[in-house]
Structures are given as structure tokens and as C-alpha cells.
Design an enzyme around this catalytic site. Structure first.
Site, PDB file in Angstrom:
ATOM      1  CG  HIS A  13       9.732  -8.620   0.039  1.00 54.18           C
ATOM      2  ND1 HIS A  13       9.240  -7.566   0.780  1.00 54.18           N
ATOM      3  CD2 HIS A  13      10.751  -8.093  -0.702  1.00 54.18           C
ATOM      4  CE1 HIS A  13       9.909  -6.470   0.506  1.00 54.18           C
ATOM      5  NE2 HIS A  13      10.842  -6.758  -0.399  1.00 54.18           N
ATOM      6  NE  ARG A  22      10.441   3.136   4.691  1.00 54.75           N
ATOM      7  CZ  ARG A  22      11.675   3.067   5.187  1.00 54.75           C
ATOM      8  NH1 ARG A  22      11.999   3.772   6.260  1.00 54.75           N
ATOM      9  NH2 ARG A  22      12.590   2.307   4.633  1.00 54.75           N
TER      10      ARG A  22
HETATM   11  C1  LIG Z   1       4.400  -9.850  -5.262  1.00 52.52           C
HETATM   12  C2  LIG Z   1       5.417  -9.527  -6.013  1.00 52.52           C
HETATM   13  C3  LIG Z   1       5.937  -8.132  -6.164  1.00 52.52           C
HETATM   14  C4  LIG Z   1       7.341  -8.372  -6.711  1.00 52.52           C
HETATM   15  C5  LIG Z   1       7.057  -9.509  -7.674  1.00 52.52           C
HETATM   16  C6  LIG Z   1       6.291 -10.469  -6.772  1.00 52.52           C
HETATM   17  O1  LIG Z   1       5.524 -11.417  -7.492  1.00 52.52           O
HETATM   18  C7  LIG Z   1       7.283 -11.159  -5.820  1.00 52.52           C
HETATM   19  C8  LIG Z   1       8.585 -10.305  -5.630  1.00 52.52           C
HETATM   20  C9  LIG Z   1       8.272  -8.813  -5.543  1.00 52.52           C
HETATM   21  C10 LIG Z   1       9.515  -7.941  -5.649  1.00 52.52           C
HETATM   22  C11 LIG Z   1      10.177  -7.616  -4.295  1.00 52.52           C
HETATM   23  C12 LIG Z   1      11.423  -6.772  -4.556  1.00 52.52           C
HETATM   24  C13 LIG Z   1      11.155  -5.617  -5.546  1.00 52.52           C
HETATM   25  O2  LIG Z   1      10.406  -4.609  -4.901  1.00 52.52           O
HETATM   26  C14 LIG Z   1      10.384  -6.120  -6.789  1.00 52.52           C
HETATM   27  C15 LIG Z   1      10.316  -5.040  -7.875  1.00 52.52           C
HETATM   28  C16 LIG Z   1      11.013  -7.382  -7.276  1.00 52.52           C
HETATM   29  O3  LIG Z   1      11.835  -7.528  -8.157  1.00 52.52           O
HETATM   30  O4  LIG Z   1      10.472  -8.460  -6.596  1.00 52.52           O
HETATM   31  C17 LIG Z   1       9.044  -6.666  -6.314  1.00 52.52           C
HETATM   32  C18 LIG Z   1       8.053  -7.179  -7.375  1.00 52.52           C
HETATM   33  C19 LIG Z   1       7.080  -6.105  -7.848  1.00 52.52           C
HETATM   34  O5  LIG Z   1       6.721  -5.196  -7.087  1.00 52.52           O
HETATM   35  O6  LIG Z   1       6.595  -6.225  -8.978  1.00 52.52           O
HETATM   36  O1  LIG Z   2      10.299   0.879   1.002  1.00 52.73           O
HETATM   37  C1  LIG Z   2      11.122   0.300   1.694  1.00 52.73           C
HETATM   38  O2  LIG Z   2      11.703   0.830   2.623  1.00 52.73           O
HETATM   39  C2  LIG Z   2      11.456  -1.149   1.372  1.00 52.73           C
HETATM   40  C3  LIG Z   2      10.626  -1.675   0.229  1.00 52.73           C
HETATM   41  C4  LIG Z   2      11.111  -2.974  -0.290  1.00 52.73           C
HETATM   42  O3  LIG Z   2      11.582  -3.804   0.438  1.00 52.73           O
HETATM   43  C5  LIG Z   2      11.004  -3.241  -1.725  1.00 52.73           C
HETATM   44  O4  LIG Z   2      10.497  -2.370  -2.467  1.00 52.73           O
HETATM   45  O5  LIG Z   2      11.445  -4.337  -2.152  1.00 52.73           O
HETATM   46 FE   LIG Z   3      12.489  -5.433  -0.639  1.00 54.21          FE
END
Ligand SMILES: C=C1C[C@]23C[C@@]1(O)CC[C@H]2[C@@]12CC[C@H](O)[C@@](C)(C(=O)O1)[C@H]2[C@@H]3C(=O)O
Ligand SMILES: O=C(O)CCC(=O)C(=O)O
Ligand SMILES: [Fe+2]
Length: 327
Positions: free
Chosen positions: A200, A267
Site C-alpha cells: 500500500h 517484529r
Molecule cells: C485497508 C485499509 C486500512 C487503512 C484504510 C484502508 O481502507 C486503506 C488505507 C489503510 C491505511 C494504510 C496506512 C495506515 O496504516 C492507515 C492507518 C491509514 O491511514 O491508511 C491504514 C488504514 C487502517 O488500518 O485503518
Molecule cells: O509495520 C510496519 O513496519 C509498516 C506498517 C505500515 O506500513 C503501516 O502500518 O502503514
Molecule cells: Fe504503511
């Protein structure tokens, strides 16, 4: 992690033909105490959207203490951990990531950085954990702002706080996440690669990640290859987020990344995601356009976040906001 500890890993995703190489020399390293930091940051953000930071000023002692408390939290029973509430939006989550069917070999805590953390963290010493979290978040937010100011200087933008003011804003929508990837012994036997956190890009402006000394993080390069990032428990790793890609009109690229589970060691990673206030308009900065057209239709962070949270992890979320070039 109780829910995952009897490993039936068939419901998880695997990486086929994982040929990632470990080019430690590829990953840019920025020494924040050196005068060339701003130039190196800009170069790294253009080339990779990713770099490692040393001499960051966050005391190792505070980091280690927080890591110890976090490991203690994740070693509790599922029942205890779930007292932190489900992760919608903030709380404890296990295996499921987001709301749209993504799963990973991971359990985590998601926190909002702008509220004092009153969620129920049970266990032996929740006050200590909360105190350490709050002081760590303040230090990392400060580092994020310093880095964003160096970026603005490196980009020769007059207003040095053009990015950092968004994180400093009282309404900044920033998030903190602690991820725990238990060791998965089944993997060591089968020699497979199990997805801990699927590929992502981070939607916010900037992400600051630090982990213990366990490998797993990989980044995607423009040539289409994945490289493994050698772990370094005393450094921070910085990701350009989608919003910064837009604000720089694509000059900086948000980096695609993922985490693979480890067969031998757990991890633990902690990530600060610096985001703007919900009402903030995200658009290329005029000083970076230099007569070029915007590559994106303007949107607010609220709109982008809504669209993001309705997407799967691997989706190209910015695609919906790209401007179709007039021919
Ligand atoms: C699948 C998902 C988890 C996420 C929200 C989403 O719909 C798409 C973006 C994902 C993400 C990735 C970065 C961060 O870890 C996070 C908190 C964010 O802002 O976007 C996560 C979201 C999540 O885990 O809720
Ligand atoms: O846990 C990690 O090292 C990366 C996880 C990550 O990419 C995220 O939480 O968006
Ligand atoms: Fe990330």
C-alpha cells in the site's frame, strides 16, 4: 498473539516468487545534524519516496522503554487487549486491516494523536504505557515537522512551514500505530513468504516508522522490483504519503511498501502518520507548478480519507483524483 498463535495460515496471503533483494546501499541515509540534509531529503523523496534518518534526537532510552511496554501489551490475553476497543477508528485490532477484507499476520493498536489517550489500556501498568506513548508521539511529531521544514527549504519554498503547519494545527488528523508481527514458525519450515501487512501507500503527508531489529519491511522501486529494508532499531524510516505527492504535483512520490512476516522473530513497529486537518484543501503548491498544469483535481483531506477508507490496501487511491490531461 492469541488469535493467530495456532498457525493455520491458509487464510492469509503469500508472496509468490519473492525475489526481493537487500540493497542496504540503495536506501538513502540522511544525517539530520548535517547541513546537506535538506538536499539529500529532496533527492530521496524524488527518487524513492523513502529514506532513513540518523541523528534524529529522539532518546534511545524513551524508545526502548516504549517498546518494552508495547511488547508487554501484546503478550496479554486477547480478552485484555480487546479492552482497548475495536480499531474503528482507534483501538486494538488483530489480523483484519481496515474494513474491506484485508488481512495480515499482524495485531496492532491504532491511536489518534490529538487526544490525550484515555482508552483503556489494561495490564500491569497502563499509566506508564500511556505516558511513554504520549511523550514518544510528541518527539516524533517534532521530528516530522523538522523534516518537513527541511523539505520546504530543499524545495526552495519561501514559506518554510508550508507542510509542517498542517501537522502543528490543533485539528491535524494524525494517527499513531503500533504493529506487532508475531514470529510465524510454520514459515521457517515451509520457506514461504507470508504477508504481515499488504502492499500500500500511506495516504497522509508523511510517515515516520521505527521498528525493532526484525526484518520484514520492503519498498517498491520504480523499476518494478521490491527491496528489503535492513532493520535498524536506532534509526527512523520516512515515507512520503499520497498527500505530499499531490502537494508537490508528483515531484515526490508516495512509496508503495509492505511487510512480510518473519519465521523466527517477532517484529514490532511504531509509525506516526502526519496528516492535515480534515477541512484542508490538498492541491499542488503554486510555487512548485512553474507553469505546469496540476496533475490532480483538488480535494479536501476529508474527501480523500473517506475514499481511502472505502478502498482495499493495495488500491491506487490517488487514481480517482488524477486529472485527465486535455489533449
Ligand atoms: C485497508 C485499509 C486500512 C487503512 C484504510 C484502508 O481502507 C486503506 C488505507 C489503510 C491505511 C494504510 C496506512 C495506515 O496504516 C492507515 C492507518 C491509514 O491511514 O491508511 C491504514 C488504514 C487502517 O488500518 O485503518
Ligand atoms: O509495520 C510496519 O513496519 C509498516 C506498517 C505500515 O506500513 C503501516 O502500518 O502503514
Ligand atoms: Fe504503511
Amino acid at each position: 498473539m492469541v488469535l493467530l498463535s495456532k498457525p493455520t495460515t491458509e487464510h492469509y496471503s503469500y508472496v509468490k516468487n519473492c525475489m526481493a533483494s537487500t540493497f542496504s546501499s540503495t536506501i538513502p541515509i540522511v544525517d539530520l545534524s548535517k547541513p546537506d540534509a535538506k538536499t539529500l531529503i529532496v533527492k530521496a523523496c524524488e527518487e524513492f519516496g523513502f529514506f532513513k534518518v540518523i541523528n534524529h534526537g529522539v532518546p534511545m532510552d524513551a524508545i526502548s522503554q516504549l517498546e518494552t511496554e508495547a511488547f508487554k501489551f501484546f503478550s496479554m490475553s486477547l480478552n485484555e487487549k480487546e479492552k482497548a476497543g475495536p480499531p474503528n477508528p482507534f483501538g486494538y485490532g488483530s489480523k483484519r486491516i481496515g474494513r474491506n477484507g484485508d488481512v495480515g499476520w499482524v495485531e496492532y493498536l491504532l491511536l489518534n494523536t490529538n487526544q490525550e489517550h484515555n482508552f483503556s489500556l489494561c495490564g500491569q501498568n497502563p499509566e506508564k504505557f500511556r505516558g511513554l506513548l504520549n511523550s514518544y508521539m510528541s518527539s516524533v511529531k517534532k521530528m516530522a515537522c523538522d523534516i518537513l521544514e527541511l523539505m520546504a527549504e530543499g524545495l526552495k519554498i519561501q514559506q518554510k512551514n508550508v507542510f509542517s503547519k498542517l501537522l502543528m494545527d490543533k485539528q491535524s488528523d494524525s494517527v499513531f500505530r503500533v504493529n506487532h508481527y508475531p514470529a510465524c514458525p510454520e514459515l521457517a519450515v515451509k520457506g514461504q513468504n507470508l504477508i504481515g501487512f499488504g502492499e500500500h501507500t500511506d495516504p497522509q503527508i508523511i510517515s515516520l516508522l521505527r521498528s525493532n531489529n526484525t526484518s520484514g519491511l520492503q519498498i517498491y522501486l520504480r523499476d518494478g522490483s521490491w527491496i528489503s529494508v535492513p532493520p535498524d532499531h536506532s534509526s527512523f524510516f520516512i515515507n512520503v504519503g499520497d498527500s505530499l505527492q499531490v502537494m508537490t504535483n508528483g515531484r515526490f512520490r508516495s512509496v508503495r511498501h509492505r511487510v512480510l512476516a518473519n519465521g523466527f522473530k517477532a517484529r514490532l513497529s511504531m509509525i506516526y502518520f502526519g496528516g492535515p486537518p480534515l477541512s484542508e484543501k490538498i492541491a499542488p503548491l503554486p510555487s512548485l507548478m512553474k507553469g505546469k498544469e496540476s496533475l490532480y483535481n483538488e480535494f479536501t483531506w476529508f474527501e480523500y480519507k473517506n475514499s481511502t477508507y472505502g478502498s482495499r490496501l493495495a488500491d491506487n487511491r490517488l487514481g480517482h483524483f488524477e486529472r485527465i490531461a486535455a489533449s
